[in-house]
Design a protein around this motif. Structure first.
Motif, PDB file in Angstrom:
ATOM      1  N   HIS A  20     -17.038   9.250 125.493  1.00  8.14           N
ATOM      2  CA  HIS A  20     -16.148   9.021 126.639  1.00  8.14           C
ATOM      3  C   HIS A  20     -16.254  10.078 127.726  1.00  8.14           C
ATOM      4  CE1 HIS A  20     -12.674   8.185 129.047  1.00  8.14           C
ATOM      5  NE2 HIS A  20     -12.026   9.258 128.632  1.00  8.14           N
ATOM      6  N   HIS A  56     -10.418  16.306 133.494  1.00  9.92           N
ATOM      7  CA  HIS A  56     -10.391  15.205 132.528  1.00  9.92           C
ATOM      8  C   HIS A  56     -10.931  15.676 131.183  1.00  9.92           C
ATOM      9  CE1 HIS A  56     -12.395  11.761 130.529  1.00  9.92           C
ATOM     10  NE2 HIS A  56     -11.216  11.212 130.724  1.00  9.92           N
ATOM     11  N   HIS A  79      -9.032  16.280 127.450  1.00  4.30           N
ATOM     12  CA  HIS A  79      -9.447  15.678 126.183  1.00  4.30           C
ATOM     13  C   HIS A  79      -9.708  16.715 125.095  1.00  4.30           C
ATOM     14  CE1 HIS A  79      -9.094  11.510 126.783  1.00  4.30           C
ATOM     15  NE2 HIS A  79      -9.885  11.465 127.821  1.00  4.30           N
TER      16      HIS A  79
HETATM   17 FE   LIG Z   1     -10.113   9.935 129.297  1.00  2.80          FE
END
Ligand SMILES: [Fe+2]
Length: 418
Positions: free
Chosen positions: A53, A133, A137
């Motif tokens: 991701h 981002h 995470h």
């Molecule tokens: Fe994300």
């Protein structure tokens, strides 16, 4: 000689992205062998999703501003977004729906090569989006690992455990009076040309002031010791507590330890609200939190509770130096001007404020789904930061949000009264 100020925003952003990659790679490396297909939190993807991701996100983001052909459109879509399902809508994907770890590694290696080749053409604002981002995470992934059935190896050596004995601090219920005044929420808009290394997500705009009447707020976050009588009176034990016989334990990332009574309690917003009601108080609003954290007796507002200096380890428990909390009174140099302790670090703080757009909100065209889908009345604002929150998220305008019954995040609270 090159000074920090002479480094261009782009150069600095590129080196920060490389650092963020190292941090996330280190978090991914903690996955015990054979457990990539585990889903430790039912409301989130399986662990292996995150291995693809973070790079897919960067790639999709950069492709939104530079026209580039995709090398793997189906993976770009598969790894594009996380999930946050409502009640009764848990994901039903099967292990066979996912590629192998070696296919994911090939995919991300190719993405990084292509991203690094075009990075000089990407705006610093987009690079900061990619950096933040990824750093978010790192925290997500840490609390997912915290929910694996088997614990990771312990960092504690004999004699280093926090002691489970009640102390004056663990039971301190004192309130600090905050006089009426203005709180500035959000940050001023700057365009890309004037960027200068500053960054904010769409929900941090526009900057505006709120008139906050006088109130009183807990000096310390609510500790495990103070929450214990609530549980003994019948409340459900917090997600991170375990009971063995008559004794309570706290589940660290690396195993159970006797419940550390001076540590803040990690709870859901519903549990925090119920406790506040039980003691005849409420949770702070987002504006009250700002006033307690960043206001001063003379009326100016600070960037951080302690002043305008950048965060250092002596200001609080954040930036992943340790994964666990510390005593609620252990970082006095981070106190606010009003003497309120640990308003950043050592656990996010729930507010009573529903996550909603500030006046003038505009979804960012490169990532329209960052905030807007969560303006649904089911998510609440958290402020501050946890032990594993990167220091850059301690900026005054940063807002976090979760569902009120989400128990996995490192979230604490304190109460207010009028
Ligand atoms: Fe994300």
């Amino acid at each position: 000689m090159q000074t920090l100020d002479s480094i261009s925003p782009l150069t600095r952003a590129r080196s920060e992205l490389l650092q963020a990659r190292q941090l996330m790679d280190a978090a991914l490396a903690l996955v015990p062998s054979g457990q990539w297909l585990e889903r430790p939190v039912p409301e989130r993807h399986r662990l292996l999703f995150y291995a693809g991701h973070v790079d897919a996100f960067d790639w999709n983001l950069i492709r939104s501003s530079i026209d580039l052909p995709s090398g793997h459109p189906s993976f770009d879509r598969l790894f594009a977004f996380g999930i946050d399902p409502g009640n009764g809508q848990l994901p039903a994907d099967r292990p066979s729906d996912w590629p192998s770890m070696s296919e994911i590694a090939d995919y991300t290696r190719a993405l990084r090569q292509r991203i690094d080749g075009v990075m000089h053409d990407v705006s610093p604002a987009l690079l900061h989006m990619a950096i933040e981002h990824r750093l978010m995470h790192v925290e997500t992934f840490t609390y997912l690992l915290h929910n694996l059935p088997a614990s990771l190896p312990s960092p504690y050596r004999r004699g280093q455990m926090p002691l489970p004995f009640p102390s004056r601090i663990s039971r301190d219920d004192s309130m600090v009076t905050i006089p009426a005044g203005l709180a500035t929420l959000g940050q001023p808009r700057v365009d890309d040309a004037a960027f200068g290394g500053r960054f904010g997500w769409d929900n941090e705009f526009d900057s505006h002031t709120v008139d906050v009447p006088s109130f009183a707020i807990h000096r310390y976050k609510v500790t495990n010791a103070r929450y214990l009588p609530f549980v003994e009176a019948g409340a459900r034990p917090p997600h991170f507590w375990r009971r063995r016989g008559r004794a309570w334990y706290w589940r660290t990332l690396t195993g159970d330890i006797p419940l550390p009574l001076e540590w803040p309690v990690y709870v859901t917003q519903q549990e925090a609200t119920a406790y506040a009601r039980w003691v005849g108080r409420t949770l702070p609003t987002e504006a009250q939190f700002h006033r307690a954290a960043f206001g001063t007796p003379t009326g100016e507002e600070r960037f951080y509770p302690w002043g305008d200096d950048p965060p250092t380890p002596s200001h609080g428990n954040f930036n992943g130096r340790r994964q666990d909390p510390v005593s609620v009174a252990s970082t006095p140099l981070g106190d606010s001007a009003f003497g309120v302790a640990q308003l950043v670090g050592n656990g996010w703080e729930w507010t009573s404020t529903t996550f909603a757009p500030f006046p003038g909100f505009r979804a960012h065209p490169s990532y329209p789904g960052y905030s807007a889908p969560f303006f649904d009345g089911d998510h609440f604002v958290l402020k501050g930061g946890s032990p594993v929150t990167a220091a850059r998220f301690l900026r005054r305008s940063f807002r976090n949000w979760f569902r009120s019954n989400y128990p996995y995040v490192y979230a604490t609270f304190r109460c207010v009264e009028p």
